[in-house]
Design an enzyme around this catalytic site. Sequence first.
Site, PDB file in Angstrom:
ATOM      1  N   LYS A  60       0.838  -1.205   0.000  1.00 10.73           N
ATOM      2  CA  LYS A  60       0.000   0.000   0.000  1.00 10.73           C
ATOM      3  C   LYS A  60       0.869   1.250   0.000  1.00 10.73           C
ATOM      4  O   LYS A  60       1.953   1.273   0.575  1.00 10.73           O
ATOM      5  CB  LYS A  60      -0.904   0.027   1.239  1.00 10.73           C
ATOM      6  CG  LYS A  60      -1.999  -1.010   1.225  1.00 10.73           C
ATOM      7  CD  LYS A  60      -2.897  -0.816   2.439  1.00 10.73           C
ATOM      8  CE  LYS A  60      -4.047  -1.804   2.438  1.00 10.73           C
ATOM      9  NZ  LYS A  60      -4.923  -1.613   3.608  1.00 10.73           N
ATOM     10  N   ARG A 106     -16.761  -5.140   9.119  1.00 10.48           N
ATOM     11  CA  ARG A 106     -17.780  -4.162   8.757  1.00 10.48           C
ATOM     12  C   ARG A 106     -18.980  -4.834   8.124  1.00 10.48           C
ATOM     13  O   ARG A 106     -20.111  -4.451   8.364  1.00 10.48           O
ATOM     14  CB  ARG A 106     -17.220  -3.136   7.769  1.00 10.48           C
ATOM     15  CG  ARG A 106     -16.193  -2.212   8.364  1.00 10.48           C
ATOM     16  CD  ARG A 106     -15.619  -1.361   7.286  1.00 10.48           C
ATOM     17  NE  ARG A 106     -14.912  -2.241   6.346  1.00 10.48           N
ATOM     18  CZ  ARG A 106     -13.824  -1.924   5.689  1.00 10.48           C
ATOM     19  NH1 ARG A 106     -13.307  -0.751   5.825  1.00 10.48           N
ATOM     20  NH2 ARG A 106     -13.244  -2.782   4.880  1.00 10.48           N
TER      21      ARG A 106
END
Length: 163
Positions: free
Chosen positions: A45, A94
Amino acid sequence: MEENMRKAIYPGSFDPVTYGHLDIIQRASKVVDELIIGILVNKTKKPLFSMEERFSLLQETTKEFPNVTVKTFEGLTIDFARQNGAKLIIRGLRAVTDFESEMQIAQTNHSIAPDIDTMFFTTCLEYAFLSSTIAKEVAYYGSDVSLLVPPVVAEAFRKKYNH
C-alpha cells in the site's frame, strides 16, 4: 501477575484512524487488560499519511484509554503478537464481505501459532460503511469528514489536501 494478563493486539494500516477503528478500540479495550494497536508497514500500500503521522494520530485519538498503547511493526502479525506477549488478535468486521478474507487470515495465523487466537468485533451499524479509503476520498474533495474521523484527523486531512 503479568503472565495472567489478557493482552491483545489490534493490527492495521490505520491510514488514517476512523471512528470505525475507534469503535473497535473502545470495545476491545474493555475486554482485555492491555490492547496494543499495531500500525503495520504494508509494502503493498502507498499510504497517504506517513508512519509518524499515523502513529501520532492514533496516540492522540486513543489517549483517553489508559490500557491502550500504540506501536509500529513490519512483518507478520503473528510475530508482532509474540513479540508483545499477546495471545489475542483483534479484528474488525464491517460487512459479510470482510468475513471471508478475515477468516482466511485468522486460520492462517492459527496454523502458524495455535496458541494465539483471533477475536472479531463487528463494527456498530453507524460505521459499517466506513473505511479509511472512503474517508480519504471524501476529504480529498473537500467535503465534511466530521462524522467519519476525529477532529485531529480532519485537521490532518485539511493540511494534507491544502483545504
